[in-house]
Design a protein around this motif. Structure first.
Motif, PDB file in Angstrom:
ATOM      1  N   ASP A 146       0.832  -1.204   0.000  1.00  0.00           N
ATOM      2  CA  ASP A 146       0.000   0.000   0.000  1.00  0.00           C
ATOM      3  C   ASP A 146       0.868   1.256   0.000  1.00  0.00           C
ATOM      4  OD1 ASP A 146      -2.232  -1.591   0.041  1.00  0.00           O
ATOM      5  OD2 ASP A 146      -2.570  -1.398   2.198  1.00  0.00           O
ATOM      6  N   ALA A 147       1.978   1.212   0.747  1.00  0.00           N
ATOM      7  CA  ALA A 147       2.881   2.359   0.798  1.00  0.00           C
ATOM      8  C   ALA A 147       3.504   2.622  -0.574  1.00  0.00           C
ATOM      9  CB  ALA A 147       3.977   2.121   1.837  1.00  0.00           C
ATOM     10  N   ILE A 148       3.890   1.550  -1.252  1.00  0.00           N
ATOM     11  CA  ILE A 148       4.477   1.681  -2.591  1.00  0.00           C
ATOM     12  C   ILE A 148       3.443   2.243  -3.568  1.00  0.00           C
ATOM     13  CG2 ILE A 148       5.463   0.410  -4.541  1.00  0.00           C
ATOM     14  CD1 ILE A 148       6.686  -1.518  -2.492  1.00  0.00           C
ATOM     15  N   GLU A 149       2.208   1.742  -3.483  1.00  0.00           N
ATOM     16  CA  GLU A 149       1.144   2.249  -4.355  1.00  0.00           C
ATOM     17  C   GLU A 149       0.893   3.736  -4.100  1.00  0.00           C
ATOM     18  OE1 GLU A 149      -0.289   0.736  -6.763  1.00  0.00           O
ATOM     19  OE2 GLU A 149       0.332  -1.327  -6.415  1.00  0.00           O
ATOM     20  N   LEU A 150       0.970   4.144  -2.838  1.00  0.00           N
ATOM     21  CA  LEU A 150       0.728   5.533  -2.481  1.00  0.00           C
ATOM     22  C   LEU A 150       1.804   6.443  -3.074  1.00  0.00           C
ATOM     23  CD1 LEU A 150      -1.195   7.368  -0.953  1.00  0.00           C
ATOM     24  CD2 LEU A 150       0.183   7.019   1.101  1.00  0.00           C
ATOM     25  N   ILE A 151       3.050   5.986  -3.071  1.00  0.00           N
ATOM     26  CA  ILE A 151       4.132   6.760  -3.697  1.00  0.00           C
ATOM     27  C   ILE A 151       3.848   6.913  -5.192  1.00  0.00           C
ATOM     28  CG2 ILE A 151       6.592   6.786  -4.274  1.00  0.00           C
ATOM     29  CD1 ILE A 151       7.106   5.280  -1.653  1.00  0.00           C
ATOM     30  N   GLY A 152       3.385   5.823  -5.809  1.00  0.00           N
ATOM     31  CA  GLY A 152       3.054   5.871  -7.231  1.00  0.00           C
ATOM     32  C   GLY A 152       1.961   6.874  -7.529  1.00  0.00           C
ATOM     33  N   THR A 153       1.018   7.025  -6.593  1.00  0.00           N
ATOM     34  CA  THR A 153      -0.084   7.967  -6.786  1.00  0.00           C
ATOM     35  C   THR A 153       0.426   9.392  -6.924  1.00  0.00           C
ATOM     36  OG1 THR A 153      -1.547   6.528  -5.492  1.00  0.00           O
ATOM     37  CG2 THR A 153      -2.258   8.797  -5.811  1.00  0.00           C
ATOM     38  N   LEU A 154       1.533   9.709  -6.267  1.00  0.00           N
ATOM     39  CA  LEU A 154       2.115  11.050  -6.385  1.00  0.00           C
ATOM     40  C   LEU A 154       2.554  11.311  -7.822  1.00  0.00           C
ATOM     41  CD1 LEU A 154       4.240  11.142  -3.098  1.00  0.00           C
ATOM     42  CD2 LEU A 154       1.910  11.983  -3.475  1.00  0.00           C
ATOM     43  N   PHE A 155       3.069  10.277  -8.481  1.00  0.00           N
ATOM     44  CA  PHE A 155       3.485  10.433  -9.878  1.00  0.00           C
ATOM     45  C   PHE A 155       2.272  10.523 -10.800  1.00  0.00           C
ATOM     46  CE2 PHE A 155       7.351   8.685  -8.002  1.00  0.00           C
ATOM     47  CZ  PHE A 155       8.317   9.517  -8.572  1.00  0.00           C
ATOM     48  N   TRP A 156       1.175   9.800 -10.461  1.00  0.00           N
ATOM     49  CA  TRP A 156      -0.053   9.934 -11.254  1.00  0.00           C
ATOM     50  C   TRP A 156      -0.617  11.345 -11.118  1.00  0.00           C
ATOM     51  CZ3 TRP A 156      -0.080   6.637 -14.751  1.00  0.00           C
ATOM     52  CH2 TRP A 156       0.197   5.293 -14.534  1.00  0.00           C
ATOM     53  N   THR A 157      -0.485  11.913  -9.920  1.00  0.00           N
ATOM     54  CA  THR A 157      -0.935  13.288  -9.704  1.00  0.00           C
ATOM     55  C   THR A 157      -0.143  14.246 -10.585  1.00  0.00           C
ATOM     56  OG1 THR A 157      -1.518  12.773  -7.404  1.00  0.00           O
ATOM     57  CG2 THR A 157      -1.238  15.102  -7.966  1.00  0.00           C
ATOM     58  N   GLY A 158       1.176  14.063 -10.585  1.00  0.00           N
ATOM     59  CA  GLY A 158       2.022  14.897 -11.429  1.00  0.00           C
ATOM     60  C   GLY A 158       1.706  14.722 -12.899  1.00  0.00           C
ATOM     61  N   HIS A 159       1.391  13.483 -13.279  1.00  0.00           N
ATOM     62  CA  HIS A 159       1.080  13.188 -14.681  1.00  0.00           C
ATOM     63  C   HIS A 159      -0.177  13.923 -15.123  1.00  0.00           C
ATOM     64  CE1 HIS A 159      -0.611  10.661 -17.988  1.00  0.00           C
ATOM     65  NE2 HIS A 159       0.638  10.694 -18.385  1.00  0.00           N
ATOM     66  N   VAL A 160      -1.202  13.917 -14.283  1.00  0.00           N
ATOM     67  CA  VAL A 160      -2.454  14.606 -14.614  1.00  0.00           C
ATOM     68  C   VAL A 160      -2.206  16.099 -14.818  1.00  0.00           C
ATOM     69  CG1 VAL A 160      -4.711  15.297 -13.722  1.00  0.00           C
ATOM     70  CG2 VAL A 160      -3.955  12.938 -13.483  1.00  0.00           C
ATOM     71  N   ILE A 161      -1.427  16.695 -13.931  1.00  0.00           N
ATOM     72  CA  ILE A 161      -1.153  18.134 -14.019  1.00  0.00           C
ATOM     73  C   ILE A 161      -0.333  18.457 -15.269  1.00  0.00           C
ATOM     74  CG2 ILE A 161       0.051  20.046 -12.892  1.00  0.00           C
ATOM     75  CD1 ILE A 161      -0.697  18.728 -10.214  1.00  0.00           C
ATOM     76  N   ILE A 162       0.664  17.639 -15.550  1.00  0.00           N
ATOM     77  CA  ILE A 162       1.519  17.861 -16.722  1.00  0.00           C
ATOM     78  C   ILE A 162       0.719  17.749 -18.011  1.00  0.00           C
ATOM     79  CG2 ILE A 162       3.398  16.833 -18.090  1.00  0.00           C
ATOM     80  CD1 ILE A 162       4.732  16.147 -15.379  1.00  0.00           C
ATOM     81  N   ILE A 163      -0.068  16.673 -18.132  1.00  0.00           N
ATOM     82  CA  ILE A 163      -0.854  16.468 -19.351  1.00  0.00           C
ATOM     83  C   ILE A 163      -1.929  17.546 -19.475  1.00  0.00           C
ATOM     84  CG2 ILE A 163      -2.390  14.894 -20.575  1.00  0.00           C
ATOM     85  CD1 ILE A 163       0.603  14.127 -20.492  1.00  0.00           C
TER      86      ILE A 163
END
Length: 291
Positions: A146-163
């Motif tokens: 779950d902790a690893i998935e949560l770190i990944g979510t930060l990159f998905w957040t960045g991806h949404v903002i960038i796109i």
């Protein structure tokens, strides 16, 4: 309108069940090799869309490549943490934690001086309560996956903002192809140095690879594009957020995953938070342009 919404529901279902395919794929492939192969298939599956959705928009090559590189890098890290995390947590958990980017984006938006509506704050609070119930144990410990998935979510957040930023300047399909190409390169290099897969390993994981590489990319992208043509952005986000629910259903039906009562309550809070934060609002004196 109904057909367009059906396209979006189908997209959410494809994305949700992809968590199951990703988990099954690691029965024969390591996470990095699996991602490298899926990125390549995704790139190839998106190429025909260049001819299906021909854009009349003049492409700004600087924005196209910069957005593709930044988006592809976030895509690579997002999928990497997601795939690695699936080795230690359930598909349902991974789906709901990943979907938290929907409520993390407004938080990051504050730093960018974006206005956050009161109902969005309520949704964020409910989702964070749900995340606590889903991931934090009775002794205030968090599951490794779950902790690893949560770190990944930060990159998905960045991806949404960038796109979201670069899509103002370039068309969606070319941008998607370049970002998956960048992710393919990064994934291949990482797999080369960390794993030693054989051709037989890839053959054993052929259906999860085809599902995640083709269905979750080329097919789902096409359906999403067709659906969002006639559905508002708020309603689209609301429908697509059900990806987490489909991940939970897929894990239960296909992998016999069972969540505790506490985890189910957490999922419920997260889902409620996503719905409230994305719920469309009617604005007074709104003028709808006729096209």
């Amino acid at each position: 309108m109904l057909i367009s919404q059906l396209f979006l529901w189908t997209t959410a279902a494809i994305w949700g069940f992809a968590f199951v395919a990703q988990t099954v794929g690691m029965d024969s492939l390591g996470p990095y090799s699996f991602n490298a192969a899926r990125f390549l298939l995704a790139t190839l599956s998106l190429l025909p869309l260049l001819f299906i959705f021909k854009s009349k928009q003049q492409q700004d090559k600087k924005h196209l490549w910069l957005g593709g590189i930044l988006g592809g890098t976030c895509l690579f890290f997002g999928f990497t943490f997601q795939q690695v995390g699936l080795q230690y947590t359930t598909a349902g958990n991974a789906g709901f934690i990943t979907s938290m980017y929907i409520v993390f984006v407004p938080i990051v938006g504050i730093l960018l001086k974006h206005k956050v509506e009161p109902h969005t704050w309520l949704g964020i609070i409910l989702a964070l309560i749900g995340l606590y119930c889903l991931t934090i144990g009775p002794h205030l410990n968090i599951n490794k996956g779950d902790a690893i998935e949560l770190i990944g979510t930060l990159f998905w957040t960045g991806h949404v903002i960038i796109i979201g930023y670069f899509s103002r300047y370039v068309s969606a399909v070319p941008l998607s192809i370049i970002q998956f190409l960048i992710a393919t390169i990064l994934g291949t290099v990482t797999a080369f140095f960390t794993e030693s897969p054989t051709l037989a390993d890839f053959e054993m994981a052929w259906w999860p690879l085809v599902y995640t590489g083709v269905a979750s990319s080329g097919i789902a992208f096409t359906l999403q594009t067709l659906g969002q043509r006639n559905v508002s952005a708020s309603i689209s986000a609301l429908i697509l957020s059900s990806e987490a629910v489909f991940a939970l259903i897929g894990g239960w039906l296909l992998m016999n995953e069972v969540l505790s009562t506490r985890a189910l309550i957490g999922c419920g809070f997260i889902l409620l938070g996503m719905i409230i934060s994305q719920w469309p609002r009617q604005t007074k004196a709104a003028v709808v342009p006729v096209s």
